[in-house]
Design an enzyme around this catalytic site. Structure first.
Site, mmCIF file in Angstrom:
data_model
loop_
_atom_site.group_PDB
_atom_site.id
_atom_site.type_symbol
_atom_site.label_atom_id
_atom_site.label_comp_id
_atom_site.label_asym_id
_atom_site.label_seq_id
_atom_site.Cartn_x
_atom_site.Cartn_y
_atom_site.Cartn_z
ATOM 1 N N GLU A 83 -0.318 2.114 5.506
ATOM 2 C CA GLU A 83 0.176 0.905 4.849
ATOM 3 C C GLU A 83 1.671 0.715 5.061
ATOM 4 O OE1 GLU A 83 1.226 1.053 0.390
ATOM 5 O OE2 GLU A 83 -0.594 2.258 0.562
ATOM 6 N N ARG A 94 9.165 -3.307 -4.108
ATOM 7 C CA ARG A 94 8.431 -3.512 -2.856
ATOM 8 C C ARG A 94 7.556 -4.756 -2.912
ATOM 9 N NH1 ARG A 94 5.015 1.447 -1.851
ATOM 10 N NH2 ARG A 94 4.577 0.522 0.158
ATOM 11 N N ARG A 98 1.422 -6.348 1.671
ATOM 12 C CA ARG A 98 1.318 -5.189 2.565
ATOM 13 C C ARG A 98 0.581 -5.566 3.843
ATOM 14 N NH1 ARG A 98 3.794 -3.762 -1.218
ATOM 15 N NH2 ARG A 98 3.660 -1.881 -2.477
ATOM 16 N N HIS A 113 -1.583 -7.164 -3.424
ATOM 17 C CA HIS A 113 -1.648 -5.718 -3.667
ATOM 18 C C HIS A 113 -3.073 -5.187 -3.651
ATOM 19 C CE1 HIS A 113 -0.483 -1.796 -5.462
ATOM 20 N NE2 HIS A 113 0.584 -2.024 -4.732
#
Length: 122
Positions: A83, A94, A98, A113
């Site tokens: 990831e 963050r 992703r 997420h």
């Protein structure tokens, strides 16, 4: 030792099955859930270029194993997925975005997420 000799071919067959047709069958679920590279946010395109280049990555957790606990990606062996963070403008942490990369150079994008994924196409 006899025990191992007896079960070794069975274990090998199970491993091959899990990495072959099963993976292809699961991946078919993403045929309608894709996003083109050009449709990604610019930060995601930048992250893809970093992944393809091998870094350097801005976050210390980039490149760690993604375990696919939710089983929303095709089933694969442990360590198959990695990831990477896609920066979110205005986010102090963050954030939720992703990119997940597979060992066979396939990429998935999540903006929420890991609740949902889109396979990245050219």
């Amino acid at each position: 030792m006899r025990f191992l000799k007896f079960f070794q071919p069975i274990l090998l067959a199970l491993c091959l099955l899990a990495s072959g047709p099963l993976a292809a069958r699961n991946d078919a679920a993403f045929s309608g859930n894709t996003i083109s590279r050009s449709a990604l946010p610019s930060e995601a395109r930048d992250t893809l270029r970093l992944i393809e280049r091998g870094g350097p990555f801005p976050y210390s957790r980039d490149g760690i194993e993604f375990q696919n606990r939710e089983r929303r990606l095709p089933a694969q062996r442990r360590g198959y997925y990695r990831e990477y963070t896609v920066p979110t403008p205005g986010e102090r942490s963050r954030g939720a975005r992703r990119i997940i990369s597979g060992s066979e150079r396939e990429y998935y994008y999540t903006a929420d997420h890991y609740r949902s994924f889109q396979r990245i196409t050219q």
